[in-house]
Design an enzyme around this catalytic site. Sequence first.
Site, PDB file in Angstrom:
ATOM      1  N   ARG A 264     -72.564 -35.935  25.733  1.00 43.69           N
ATOM      2  CA  ARG A 264     -73.286 -36.239  24.499  1.00 43.69           C
ATOM      3  C   ARG A 264     -73.161 -37.725  24.193  1.00 43.69           C
ATOM      4  O   ARG A 264     -72.087 -38.315  24.323  1.00 43.69           O
ATOM      5  CB  ARG A 264     -72.730 -35.423  23.327  1.00 43.69           C
ATOM      6  CG  ARG A 264     -72.910 -33.924  23.531  1.00 43.69           C
ATOM      7  CD  ARG A 264     -72.385 -33.109  22.364  1.00 43.69           C
ATOM      8  NE  ARG A 264     -72.430 -31.688  22.672  1.00 43.69           N
ATOM      9  CZ  ARG A 264     -71.962 -30.732  21.878  1.00 43.69           C
ATOM     10  NH1 ARG A 264     -71.411 -31.050  20.719  1.00 43.69           N
ATOM     11  NH2 ARG A 264     -72.041 -29.462  22.236  1.00 43.69           N
ATOM     12  N   ARG A 279     -63.929 -37.068  19.843  1.00 39.92           N
ATOM     13  CA  ARG A 279     -65.376 -37.281  19.986  1.00 39.92           C
ATOM     14  C   ARG A 279     -65.644 -38.124  21.229  1.00 39.92           C
ATOM     15  O   ARG A 279     -65.697 -39.356  21.165  1.00 39.92           O
ATOM     16  CB  ARG A 279     -65.932 -37.958  18.735  1.00 39.92           C
ATOM     17  CG  ARG A 279     -67.438 -37.809  18.559  1.00 39.92           C
ATOM     18  CD  ARG A 279     -67.891 -38.440  17.250  1.00 39.92           C
ATOM     19  NE  ARG A 279     -67.322 -37.773  16.106  1.00 39.92           N
ATOM     20  CZ  ARG A 279     -67.858 -36.700  15.519  1.00 39.92           C
ATOM     21  NH1 ARG A 279     -68.986 -36.200  16.009  1.00 39.92           N
ATOM     22  NH2 ARG A 279     -67.288 -36.145  14.467  1.00 39.92           N
ATOM     23  N   GLU A 351     -62.467 -29.008  13.808  1.00 37.29           N
ATOM     24  CA  GLU A 351     -63.292 -28.005  14.483  1.00 37.29           C
ATOM     25  C   GLU A 351     -62.920 -27.878  15.957  1.00 37.29           C
ATOM     26  O   GLU A 351     -62.760 -28.880  16.660  1.00 37.29           O
ATOM     27  CB  GLU A 351     -64.768 -28.372  14.368  1.00 37.29           C
ATOM     28  CG  GLU A 351     -65.702 -27.424  15.109  1.00 37.29           C
ATOM     29  CD  GLU A 351     -67.026 -28.065  15.459  1.00 37.29           C
ATOM     30  OE1 GLU A 351     -67.653 -27.614  16.439  1.00 37.29           O
ATOM     31  OE2 GLU A 351     -67.422 -29.034  14.789  1.00 37.29           O
ATOM     32  N   SER A 354     -67.621 -23.454  17.292  1.00 35.83           N
ATOM     33  CA  SER A 354     -68.691 -23.033  16.382  1.00 35.83           C
ATOM     34  C   SER A 354     -69.329 -21.790  16.973  1.00 35.83           C
ATOM     35  O   SER A 354     -69.706 -21.783  18.148  1.00 35.83           O
ATOM     36  CB  SER A 354     -69.752 -24.126  16.224  1.00 35.83           C
ATOM     37  OG  SER A 354     -69.304 -25.169  15.397  1.00 35.83           O
ATOM     38  N   ARG A 393     -60.265 -30.291  22.988  1.00 33.51           N
ATOM     39  CA  ARG A 393     -59.716 -30.162  21.636  1.00 33.51           C
ATOM     40  C   ARG A 393     -58.566 -29.153  21.605  1.00 33.51           C
ATOM     41  O   ARG A 393     -57.642 -29.299  20.802  1.00 33.51           O
ATOM     42  CB  ARG A 393     -60.828 -29.771  20.661  1.00 33.51           C
ATOM     43  CG  ARG A 393     -61.851 -30.876  20.476  1.00 33.51           C
ATOM     44  CD  ARG A 393     -62.734 -30.688  19.275  1.00 33.51           C
ATOM     45  NE  ARG A 393     -63.654 -31.804  19.111  1.00 33.51           N
ATOM     46  CZ  ARG A 393     -64.408 -32.013  18.031  1.00 33.51           C
ATOM     47  NH1 ARG A 393     -64.341 -31.171  17.014  1.00 33.51           N
ATOM     48  NH2 ARG A 393     -65.218 -33.048  17.969  1.00 33.51           N
TER      49      ARG A 393
END
Length: 423
Positions: A264, A279, A351, A354, A393
């Site tokens: 990303r 990130r 987070e 999701s 993560r």
Amino acid sequence: MLELRFIRENIDLVREKCLHRGMKTDLIENFTAIDAKRLALLGEVEQLKNRRNTVSKEIAPLKQAGEHEQAEPLIAEMRQVSERIKEMDKELTTVQEELEQVVMAIPNLCDDSVPKGNDDCDNVEIRTWGEIPQFSFDPKPHWEVGEDQGILDFETAAKLSGARFALLKGFASKLSRALTNFFLDLHTQKHGYTEMLPPFMVNSKSMTGTGQLPKFKEDLFKIEDWDLWLIPTAEVPLTNIHSDETLAEADLPIKYTAYTPCFRSEAGSYGKDTRGLIRQHQFDKVELVKFTTPETSADELDSLLADAEEVLQLLELPYRVVSLCSGDLGFSSTKTYDIEVWLPGQNTYREISSCSNFLDFQARRAGIRYRPDGQKKSRLVHTLNGSGLAVGRTLLAVLENYQQEDGTVRVPKVLEPYFADRF
């Protein structure tokens, strides 16, 4: 995407739901204007074609009867009508393309149970699990743990690739591999998912099918001179496995899991989470994807969430589950639960997964249908996906929650079989 007729017949509802997402109504007003123009053109073209058919039936007998003088004006008129139809067909094609672009930009409707809000500050905590660990020392953030132990190297990664990349070394590299295998073993052996290893590059059609294109083009990495994109998540290839297919109801639910690297650009995130693994431009993830019937998708979302939660429970990592508010909801989702793991080195939840239900939003874009038992007419499936989990993560959560006072990191008990040489 939403069905064209549904938008037209429920325009006030669609406008209201877009407002709940914090969107301006310009998109809906554009839809109304373009759709009205399209319908008017269709009506006019239909009238002209009916006129051409009627007059053509009048011309034939006149020509047969030798009444050429009476036939000529009608023939001349039909030439003009045919030219006008050609012009309007071109205009109609342009208008239809404009309308399609607008429809593709309209997000999924929020489920009525989704809390209203503007951003992640308005997300609603559903529950927590586990005890927040207490330390006899000040816990460090994972980047300090990793650098002190020589297992996370951001400087060399920057030399190799630039900012927002990481080089995992020794224990961290092995921990990443152990976590990946643990996730896949759990989801395949206990939760009933079929493991896949999809391509890490997909075409534009696949990206469009799951909603990444055209809206999120700036967040993606494009392969120059090829119609290929690096996947931002395994959701894209896994969901598109059944694009343009009609499945049998007896085969549903279909459950896939896959480990892939994800890529990303993090457009718009300048200055956010610049330290550590939070990130990154490249990260690893184990994804969970489901294809279900409309009647079962709500229950399947709860089941999907439970599958992802069990990973953290077995790792004994404290977490909380939040329901995303309307302003924080993803473009394609009707309802999303985030799982946020506790990070003692940062004294906050972050987070780590999701879990979303897309209803038939993706299926309509990708052409994924199923045929109910005993029926001839097919229906659109419902698609769901969630992280089970994000490997990087989870790794940083282990580094922070299992750090020891001497700087070393204890291996979670459930991962000990993957570190057989240490135990």
